[in-house]
Structure formats: structure tokens, C-alpha cells
Design a protein around this motif. Structure first.
Motif, PDB file in Angstrom:
ATOM      1  N   LYS A 233       0.834  -1.204   0.000  1.00  0.00           N
ATOM      2  CA  LYS A 233       0.000   0.000   0.000  1.00  0.00           C
ATOM      3  C   LYS A 233       0.870   1.257   0.000  1.00  0.00           C
ATOM      4  O   LYS A 233       0.510   2.265  -0.603  1.00  0.00           O
ATOM      5  CB  LYS A 233      -0.918   0.002   1.224  1.00  0.00           C
ATOM      6  N   CYS A 234       1.995   1.184   0.674  1.00  0.00           N
ATOM      7  CA  CYS A 234       2.924   2.314   0.692  1.00  0.00           C
ATOM      8  C   CYS A 234       3.398   2.626  -0.724  1.00  0.00           C
ATOM      9  O   CYS A 234       3.448   3.795  -1.132  1.00  0.00           O
ATOM     10  CB  CYS A 234       4.112   1.985   1.604  1.00  0.00           C
ATOM     11  N   LEU A 235       3.728   1.569  -1.475  1.00  0.00           N
ATOM     12  CA  LEU A 235       4.168   1.760  -2.858  1.00  0.00           C
ATOM     13  C   LEU A 235       3.028   2.299  -3.712  1.00  0.00           C
ATOM     14  O   LEU A 235       3.247   3.136  -4.601  1.00  0.00           O
ATOM     15  CB  LEU A 235       4.682   0.432  -3.431  1.00  0.00           C
ATOM     16  N   GLU A 236       1.806   1.861  -3.455  1.00  0.00           N
ATOM     17  CA  GLU A 236       0.635   2.377  -4.190  1.00  0.00           C
ATOM     18  C   GLU A 236       0.497   3.883  -4.005  1.00  0.00           C
ATOM     19  O   GLU A 236       0.194   4.614  -4.951  1.00  0.00           O
ATOM     20  CB  GLU A 236      -0.641   1.683  -3.707  1.00  0.00           C
ATOM     21  N   VAL A 237       0.708   4.336  -2.771  1.00  0.00           N
ATOM     22  CA  VAL A 237       0.614   5.778  -2.490  1.00  0.00           C
ATOM     23  C   VAL A 237       1.681   6.526  -3.287  1.00  0.00           C
ATOM     24  O   VAL A 237       1.402   7.582  -3.884  1.00  0.00           O
ATOM     25  CB  VAL A 237       0.778   6.044  -0.982  1.00  0.00           C
ATOM     26  N   TYR A 238       2.885   5.982  -3.309  1.00  0.00           N
ATOM     27  CA  TYR A 238       3.981   6.586  -4.068  1.00  0.00           C
ATOM     28  C   TYR A 238       3.634   6.679  -5.555  1.00  0.00           C
ATOM     29  O   TYR A 238       3.811   7.730  -6.192  1.00  0.00           O
ATOM     30  CB  TYR A 238       5.250   5.755  -3.859  1.00  0.00           C
ATOM     31  N   GLU A 239       3.143   5.593  -6.106  1.00  0.00           N
ATOM     32  CA  GLU A 239       2.794   5.580  -7.533  1.00  0.00           C
ATOM     33  C   GLU A 239       1.624   6.520  -7.822  1.00  0.00           C
ATOM     34  O   GLU A 239       1.597   7.200  -8.859  1.00  0.00           O
ATOM     35  CB  GLU A 239       2.457   4.149  -7.958  1.00  0.00           C
ATOM     36  N   ASN A 240       0.685   6.574  -6.902  1.00  0.00           N
ATOM     37  CA  ASN A 240      -0.481   7.444  -7.067  1.00  0.00           C
ATOM     38  C   ASN A 240      -0.078   8.906  -7.073  1.00  0.00           C
ATOM     39  O   ASN A 240      -0.560   9.698  -7.882  1.00  0.00           O
ATOM     40  CB  ASN A 240      -1.489   7.163  -5.940  1.00  0.00           C
ATOM     41  N   ARG A 242       2.734  10.182  -7.954  1.00  0.00           N
ATOM     42  CA  ARG A 242       3.416  10.490  -9.205  1.00  0.00           C
ATOM     43  C   ARG A 242       2.410  10.639 -10.354  1.00  0.00           C
ATOM     44  O   ARG A 242       2.550  11.526 -11.197  1.00  0.00           O
ATOM     45  CB  ARG A 242       4.437   9.404  -9.527  1.00  0.00           C
ATOM     46  N   GLU A 243       1.400   9.773 -10.341  1.00  0.00           N
ATOM     47  CA  GLU A 243       0.361   9.860 -11.379  1.00  0.00           C
ATOM     48  C   GLU A 243      -0.391  11.193 -11.295  1.00  0.00           C
ATOM     49  O   GLU A 243      -0.833  11.730 -12.314  1.00  0.00           O
ATOM     50  CB  GLU A 243      -0.628   8.709 -11.228  1.00  0.00           C
ATOM     51  N   LYS A 244      -0.527  11.709 -10.090  1.00  0.00           N
ATOM     52  CA  LYS A 244      -1.228  12.983  -9.881  1.00  0.00           C
ATOM     53  C   LYS A 244      -0.340  14.190 -10.165  1.00  0.00           C
ATOM     54  O   LYS A 244      -0.782  15.333 -10.032  1.00  0.00           O
ATOM     55  CB  LYS A 244      -1.744  13.072  -8.439  1.00  0.00           C
ATOM     56  N   GLY A 245       0.916  13.949 -10.524  1.00  0.00           N
ATOM     57  CA  GLY A 245       1.805  15.042 -10.906  1.00  0.00           C
ATOM     58  C   GLY A 245       2.667  15.582  -9.790  1.00  0.00           C
ATOM     59  O   GLY A 245       3.348  16.599  -9.965  1.00  0.00           O
ATOM     60  N   PHE A 246       2.677  14.911  -8.634  1.00  0.00           N
ATOM     61  CA  PHE A 246       3.513  15.362  -7.525  1.00  0.00           C
ATOM     62  C   PHE A 246       4.898  14.740  -7.624  1.00  0.00           C
ATOM     63  O   PHE A 246       5.045  13.573  -8.009  1.00  0.00           O
ATOM     64  CB  PHE A 246       2.883  14.990  -6.181  1.00  0.00           C
ATOM     65  N   VAL A 247       5.913  15.508  -7.276  1.00  0.00           N
ATOM     66  CA  VAL A 247       7.294  15.038  -7.321  1.00  0.00           C
ATOM     67  C   VAL A 247       7.682  14.497  -5.944  1.00  0.00           C
ATOM     68  O   VAL A 247       7.655  15.242  -4.953  1.00  0.00           O
ATOM     69  CB  VAL A 247       8.261  16.176  -7.717  1.00  0.00           C
ATOM     70  N   PRO A 248       8.022  13.222  -5.857  1.00  0.00           N
ATOM     71  CA  PRO A 248       8.448  12.664  -4.568  1.00  0.00           C
ATOM     72  C   PRO A 248       9.660  13.402  -4.014  1.00  0.00           C
ATOM     73  O   PRO A 248      10.539  13.827  -4.766  1.00  0.00           O
ATOM     74  CB  PRO A 248       8.788  11.210  -4.907  1.00  0.00           C
ATOM     75  N   THR A 249       9.723  13.536  -2.716  1.00  0.00           N
ATOM     76  CA  THR A 249      10.808  14.256  -2.052  1.00  0.00           C
ATOM     77  C   THR A 249      11.750  13.285  -1.348  1.00  0.00           C
ATOM     78  O   THR A 249      11.539  12.072  -1.355  1.00  0.00           O
ATOM     79  CB  THR A 249      10.239  15.226  -1.003  1.00  0.00           C
TER      80      THR A 249
END
Length: 286
Positions: A233-240, A242-249
Motif C-alpha cells: 500500500k505504501c508503494l501504491e501511495v507513491y505511484e499514485n 506520481r500519477e497525480k503530478g507530484f514530485v516525490p521528495t
């Protein structure tokens, strides 16, 4: 002498205080001075003391004003509470409130005054006073989005996710829009309470409203899943995100790396590290 005091409030505040104290020494009850003149004098002195940062002096002057003017000083107290809140002088805002014995229908019993006091109480963590102040706001009209936001912050700090979420839902039912900070507070309270499914539902609602979810939202949810050992689920949040256009920090990748390592998934931790490097995200060395 009143005019001299008012003149020196702008030009020479120590002199204005000296003149005021001299006047009080000569006429302790300010006999012969009209209510209007007293009001002007105390307003000038109080505003000047606030302007120069003599906050304890301001409180003493307000104490004198209340002692000498009684209910006629209510407008001055109300103004000072609102001004203190606007300047984030929240301890003094509450101290001013405590100086005055408010009565229903007085100038102190006004919605914007109680709204200011809700803010002051939350900022100073005087949570035991928040509900009373908020109830006064409600008795005088509909709370604003800010009023709800302050109370939601109180609920998150004291009572946990359920009362906070309930108040957020009530706010939305009233036709008011919560901002990013309010939603993130409630989502974080759910995560802290281990209610990951509720937190995920809140995120979905946030995503339906433009500009509400942010990187902190996704990081908070991801951290909750990581701590719960639910790395899928943690990875799902990360992928989600990115799909929404947010840049991971750095924080995002740190959550994933720590989660995989703590879960014994060393290969996935190495993979995520490579992704972080490819994305050009610098490693957090703190």
C-alpha cells in the motif's frame, strides 16, 4: 491634560505614561472627566503601549480602564482581543479576556471576538477553553471555515481522529471548504490512530477537490502504511502521487527505503534507491 496624553502617545509614550500616572495620582477616580474622554485616553494609551511592545503595560492600562469605566470599556477590550489575535499575541489576547467579566449582549459578546479567542486558545494550547469559545461563536451565527479549522486542530490534539473527522464532515455539510492544512491534520490524526482505511478515504476525497492534496498528504499516508508493515500500500501511495503530478521528495523516498529495510525487503530497498538516484533526488544525509 487628556489632550496632552493623547499627543504624547504618538510623540513620546514614556511622557504620556508619566502624565497619565500623575493624573491618576491627583484624581484616582478621574472625577470630572467624561466617559468619552476616558475612552479616548485609554484607547490612545493602550494602542501606543501595543505599538511599542509594552504588553504588560497594556494589560495594566486595560485593568485600569475596566476598573474606572466598567461596561463602557467593553469596546476597547473587544478591539484589543481582535488586534492581539491578528498580531499573533495570543497569550495576551487570552489575558485581556480574563480581565473582563463579559456579559451576553455586551460589546465583548460579539462573534469576531469569540473567533479571535478560539484562535488564541488553539495557538497557546489552551484546549480546555476552545470548546466554550467555539460554542459562543455558534450562538452568534455560523462559524467560518477558519473557526472550524481551529476547532479541528483542537480535536486532533486532544480527542483524536473521530471527533476531528466528525467536525470536518459537519463543516463540509455547512457548505464550507476545508483547506489543505485542515484535511492534512485530520488525515494525520487517522494515521496516528492506526485508521489507515479511513485515512485513505480522506485522501480520495481530497483528490476530488483541486489543490487540496499535496506532497505532505501522500507522505503522511505512505508513512502510516510503512509503519504498519503494509509496503504494498505504501508503494501504491507513491505511484499514485506520481500519477497525480507530484514530485516525490527526500522524505518520500526515505519512507519507502526505511519501510523496505525494516520489512526485510533488501532487494526492493536497493531498487527504490536506484529509482531515487535516477530521479535526481539527493539522498537525505540528516
Amino acid at each position: 491634560q487628556t489632550e496632552q496624553i493623547l499627543h504624547n502617545c504618538a510623540a513620546d509614550f514614556p511622557k504620556a505614561l508619566e502624565l497619565y500616572r500623575s493624573l491618576r495620582h491627583e484624581k484616582p477616580d478621574l472625577e470630572g472627566m467624561s466617559t468619552h474622554a476616558r475612552g479616548r485616553m485609554f484607547t490612545g494609551l493602550v494602542m501606543a503601549s501595543l505599538r511599542v511592545g509594552l504588553l504588560d503595560t497594556m494589560l495594566q492600562l486595560l485593568h485600569d480602564a475596566h476598573a474606572l469605566m466598567g461596561a463602557d470599556s467593553a469596546h476597547l477590550f473587544a478591539y484589543c482581543i481582535k488586534l492581539s489575535a491578528s498580531k499573533h499575541l495570543c497569550e495576551h489576547g487570552l489575558a485581556i479576556y480574563r480581565l473582563y467579566k463579559w456579559e451576553s449582549g455586551s460589546a465583548m459578546d460579539e462573534k469576531t471576538v469569540w473567533s479571535s479567542l478560539v484562535f488564541c486558545a488553539v495557538e497557546t494550547k489552551a484546549y480546555d477553553s476552545c470548546q466554550f469559545f467555539f460554542n459562543r461563536v455558534q450562538s452568534l451565527g455560523n462559524p467560518s471555515a477558519k473557526d472550524y479549522g481551529h476547532m479541528i486542530r483542537c480535536k486532533c490534539a486532544v480527542e483524536g481522529w473521530q471527533p476531528a473527522l466528525k467536525l470536518l464532515e459537519r463543516m463540509c455539510a455547512a457548505g464550507l471548504q476545508g483547506d489543505t492544512m485542515v484535511y492534512n491534520m485530520v488525515l494525520a490524526a487517522c494515521v496516528a490512530g492506526g485508521e489507515m482505511d479511513v485515512a485513505s478515504t480522506i485522501l480520495k476525497k481530497m483528490e476530488t477537490q483541486e489543490g487540496i492534496a499535496d506532497v505532505i498528504t501522500y507522505n503522511t499516508l505512505a508513512k502510516g502504511y510503512s509503519r504498519a508493515g503494509r509496503m504494498d500500500k505504501c508503494l501504491e501511495v507513491y505511484e499514485n502521487m506520481r500519477e497525480k503530478g507530484f514530485v516525490p521528495t527526500q522524505v518520500t523516498y526515505g519512507i519507502l527505503l526505511d519501510g523496505y529495510i525494516n520489512d526485510g525487503q533488501v532487494e526492493k530497498a536497493a531498487w527504490m534507491f536506484e529509482v531515487m538516484v535516477q530521479e535526481g533526488c539527493p539522498m537525505n544525509t540528516v
